[in-house]
Scaffold this motif. Sequence first.
Motif, PDB file in Angstrom:
ATOM      1  N   GLN A 124       0.118  25.482 -31.391  1.00  0.00           N
ATOM      2  CA  GLN A 124       1.438  25.184 -31.556  1.00  0.00           C
ATOM      3  C   GLN A 124       2.396  26.528 -31.158  1.00  0.00           C
ATOM      4  OE1 GLN A 124      -0.790  25.282 -33.859  1.00  0.00           O
ATOM      5  NE2 GLN A 124      -1.054  23.275 -34.583  1.00  0.00           N
ATOM      6  N   ALA A 125       2.035  27.588 -31.232  1.00  0.00           N
ATOM      7  CA  ALA A 125       2.899  28.894 -30.879  1.00  0.00           C
ATOM      8  C   ALA A 125       3.065  29.060 -29.558  1.00  0.00           C
ATOM      9  CB  ALA A 125       2.077  29.860 -31.635  1.00  0.00           C
ATOM     10  N   PHE A 126       2.371  28.303 -28.531  1.00  0.00           N
ATOM     11  CA  PHE A 126       2.509  28.471 -27.212  1.00  0.00           C
ATOM     12  C   PHE A 126       2.990  27.012 -26.379  1.00  0.00           C
ATOM     13  CE2 PHE A 126      -1.048  31.074 -28.901  1.00  0.00           C
ATOM     14  CZ  PHE A 126      -0.703  32.325 -28.259  1.00  0.00           C
ATOM     15  N   PRO A 127       4.300  26.986 -26.509  1.00  0.00           N
ATOM     16  CA  PRO A 127       4.944  25.845 -25.970  1.00  0.00           C
ATOM     17  C   PRO A 127       5.081  26.143 -24.538  1.00  0.00           C
ATOM     18  CG  PRO A 127       6.729  27.215 -26.847  1.00  0.00           C
ATOM     19  CD  PRO A 127       5.317  27.816 -27.267  1.00  0.00           C
ATOM     20  N   PHE A 128       4.394  25.056 -23.936  1.00  0.00           N
ATOM     21  CA  PHE A 128       4.449  25.070 -22.465  1.00  0.00           C
ATOM     22  C   PHE A 128       5.701  24.046 -22.029  1.00  0.00           C
ATOM     23  CE2 PHE A 128       0.544  26.741 -22.446  1.00  0.00           C
ATOM     24  CZ  PHE A 128       0.058  27.477 -21.174  1.00  0.00           C
ATOM     25  N   ASP A 129       6.770  24.165 -21.582  1.00  0.00           N
ATOM     26  CA  ASP A 129       7.796  23.234 -20.895  1.00  0.00           C
ATOM     27  C   ASP A 129       7.290  22.736 -19.576  1.00  0.00           C
ATOM     28  OD1 ASP A 129       8.437  25.473 -19.604  1.00  0.00           O
ATOM     29  OD2 ASP A 129      10.569  25.255 -19.699  1.00  0.00           O
ATOM     30  N   LYS A 130       7.641  21.679 -19.086  1.00  0.00           N
ATOM     31  CA  LYS A 130       7.213  21.270 -17.675  1.00  0.00           C
ATOM     32  C   LYS A 130       7.370  22.112 -16.787  1.00  0.00           C
ATOM     33  CE  LYS A 130       7.021  16.552 -19.577  1.00  0.00           C
ATOM     34  NZ  LYS A 130       7.877  15.595 -19.864  1.00  0.00           N
ATOM     35  N   GLY A 131       6.436  22.510 -16.048  1.00  0.00           N
ATOM     36  CA  GLY A 131       6.514  23.520 -14.891  1.00  0.00           C
ATOM     37  C   GLY A 131       6.528  24.878 -15.550  1.00  0.00           C
ATOM     38  N   GLY A 132       6.114  25.105 -16.773  1.00  0.00           N
ATOM     39  CA  GLY A 132       6.023  26.303 -17.256  1.00  0.00           C
ATOM     40  C   GLY A 132       4.478  27.070 -17.009  1.00  0.00           C
ATOM     41  N   VAL A 133       4.400  28.326 -17.273  1.00  0.00           N
ATOM     42  CA  VAL A 133       3.139  28.985 -16.801  1.00  0.00           C
ATOM     43  C   VAL A 133       2.909  30.017 -17.676  1.00  0.00           C
ATOM     44  CG1 VAL A 133       2.427  30.641 -15.017  1.00  0.00           C
ATOM     45  CG2 VAL A 133       4.006  28.979 -14.215  1.00  0.00           C
ATOM     46  N   ALA A 134       1.498  30.209 -17.899  1.00  0.00           N
ATOM     47  CA  ALA A 134       1.188  31.484 -18.916  1.00  0.00           C
ATOM     48  C   ALA A 134      -0.020  32.078 -17.954  1.00  0.00           C
ATOM     49  CB  ALA A 134       0.459  31.031 -20.216  1.00  0.00           C
ATOM     50  N   ALA A 135       0.046  33.389 -17.931  1.00  0.00           N
ATOM     51  CA  ALA A 135      -0.938  34.136 -17.286  1.00  0.00           C
ATOM     52  C   ALA A 135      -1.870  34.824 -18.144  1.00  0.00           C
ATOM     53  CB  ALA A 135      -0.405  35.230 -16.270  1.00  0.00           C
ATOM     54  N   ILE A 136      -2.990  34.697 -17.939  1.00  0.00           N
ATOM     55  CA  ILE A 136      -4.201  35.547 -19.100  1.00  0.00           C
ATOM     56  C   ILE A 136      -5.164  36.148 -18.087  1.00  0.00           C
ATOM     57  CG2 ILE A 136      -3.772  33.987 -20.853  1.00  0.00           C
ATOM     58  CD1 ILE A 136      -6.486  32.546 -20.323  1.00  0.00           C
ATOM     59  N   ARG A 137      -5.804  37.227 -18.553  1.00  0.00           N
ATOM     60  CA  ARG A 137      -6.731  38.280 -17.771  1.00  0.00           C
ATOM     61  C   ARG A 137      -7.980  38.604 -18.731  1.00  0.00           C
ATOM     62  NH1 ARG A 137      -8.627  42.577 -15.725  1.00  0.00           N
ATOM     63  NH2 ARG A 137      -7.710  43.746 -13.966  1.00  0.00           N
ATOM     64  N   SER A 138      -9.085  38.807 -18.030  1.00  0.00           N
ATOM     65  CA  SER A 138     -10.137  39.243 -18.646  1.00  0.00           C
ATOM     66  C   SER A 138     -11.387  39.591 -17.739  1.00  0.00           C
ATOM     67  CB  SER A 138     -10.842  38.221 -19.833  1.00  0.00           C
ATOM     68  OG  SER A 138     -11.883  38.656 -20.225  1.00  0.00           O
ATOM     69  N   GLU A 139     -12.064  40.584 -17.941  1.00  0.00           N
ATOM     70  CA  GLU A 139     -13.324  41.050 -17.034  1.00  0.00           C
ATOM     71  C   GLU A 139     -14.238  40.154 -17.354  1.00  0.00           C
ATOM     72  OE1 GLU A 139     -12.740  43.235 -14.563  1.00  0.00           O
ATOM     73  OE2 GLU A 139     -10.523  42.973 -15.036  1.00  0.00           O
ATOM     74  N   GLN A 140     -14.547  39.688 -18.764  1.00  0.00           N
ATOM     75  CA  GLN A 140     -15.525  39.006 -19.219  1.00  0.00           C
ATOM     76  C   GLN A 140     -15.389  37.707 -19.495  1.00  0.00           C
ATOM     77  OE1 GLN A 140     -17.461  40.763 -22.734  1.00  0.00           O
ATOM     78  NE2 GLN A 140     -16.456  42.916 -21.939  1.00  0.00           N
ATOM     79  N   LEU A 141     -16.272  36.747 -18.945  1.00  0.00           N
ATOM     80  CA  LEU A 141     -15.494  35.121 -19.134  1.00  0.00           C
ATOM     81  C   LEU A 141     -16.130  34.594 -20.421  1.00  0.00           C
ATOM     82  CD1 LEU A 141     -16.312  34.127 -15.333  1.00  0.00           C
ATOM     83  CD2 LEU A 141     -14.399  35.064 -16.384  1.00  0.00           C
ATOM     84  N   ARG A 142     -15.545  34.864 -21.400  1.00  0.00           N
ATOM     85  CA  ARG A 142     -15.908  34.416 -22.819  1.00  0.00           C
ATOM     86  C   ARG A 142     -14.561  34.106 -23.493  1.00  0.00           C
ATOM     87  NH1 ARG A 142     -18.265  39.520 -24.520  1.00  0.00           N
ATOM     88  NH2 ARG A 142     -16.744  39.217 -26.591  1.00  0.00           N
ATOM     89  N   LEU A 143     -14.819  32.964 -24.469  1.00  0.00           N
ATOM     90  CA  LEU A 143     -13.146  32.810 -25.200  1.00  0.00           C
ATOM     91  C   LEU A 143     -13.152  33.825 -26.143  1.00  0.00           C
ATOM     92  CD1 LEU A 143     -14.357  28.795 -26.038  1.00  0.00           C
ATOM     93  CD2 LEU A 143     -12.942  29.982 -24.122  1.00  0.00           C
ATOM     94  N   GLY A 144     -11.936  33.910 -26.555  1.00  0.00           N
ATOM     95  CA  GLY A 144     -11.423  34.773 -27.800  1.00  0.00           C
ATOM     96  C   GLY A 144     -11.019  36.162 -27.180  1.00  0.00           C
ATOM     97  N   ILE A 145     -11.535  36.606 -25.884  1.00  0.00           N
ATOM     98  CA  ILE A 145     -11.046  38.004 -25.564  1.00  0.00           C
ATOM     99  C   ILE A 145     -10.125  37.970 -24.306  1.00  0.00           C
ATOM    100  CG2 ILE A 145     -13.287  38.496 -26.438  1.00  0.00           C
ATOM    101  CD1 ILE A 145     -14.121  38.895 -23.305  1.00  0.00           C
ATOM    102  N   TRP A 146      -9.418  37.128 -23.962  1.00  0.00           N
ATOM    103  CA  TRP A 146      -8.792  37.228 -22.744  1.00  0.00           C
ATOM    104  C   TRP A 146      -7.164  37.831 -23.197  1.00  0.00           C
ATOM    105  CZ3 TRP A 146      -9.636  34.946 -17.728  1.00  0.00           C
ATOM    106  CH2 TRP A 146     -10.765  34.430 -17.718  1.00  0.00           C
ATOM    107  N   GLU A 147      -6.583  38.615 -22.272  1.00  0.00           N
ATOM    108  CA  GLU A 147      -5.177  39.182 -22.818  1.00  0.00           C
ATOM    109  C   GLU A 147      -4.104  38.178 -22.078  1.00  0.00           C
ATOM    110  OE1 GLU A 147      -2.797  42.917 -20.952  1.00  0.00           O
ATOM    111  OE2 GLU A 147      -5.053  42.853 -20.584  1.00  0.00           O
TER     112      GLU A 147
END
Length: 160
Positions: A124-147
Amino acid sequence: MNLYLIRHATAEPKAETDAQRNLVPEGKEEAKIVGKGFKKLGIKPDVIFSSPLNRALQTAKVIAQTLKFENEVVIIPELENGHSSSELLEVIKKYDSQSSLFLIGHMPSLAEFLSDFIGASRPQAFPFDKGGVAAIRSEQLRLGIWELRFMLRQSQLRRY
């Protein structure tokens, strides 16, 4: 790898089925604004994924057209509401040689995906409005460690 989670743009409130809801003119403009924002930020996708629902697929196609993306949009059911982050991650792993993936989907799943990928406890802390964007990055493809790199609302994208 960079993931760009994008909520579909504004769609008509009703259709014969929820899956058939189309973008309204304002929604098409919102999708263009997302594409223009990415262009100004110098962000180019290697692959664009979309939920199979009309409003998400139409958003993806407008973004692709705005960016002059020449490949087909890849439709994956894992971007529909009701799928787990683990299911989505399994799809992403098949594209591990790519550096930039766009994922066009719906709320509340986008907030849940983002929360799970970065290891947050409250989607709930991450509201996406319509047409909203979030960018995340990680070198390892695992849950819980993305920036989390950034979140942009439609109003912020309009400034670009």
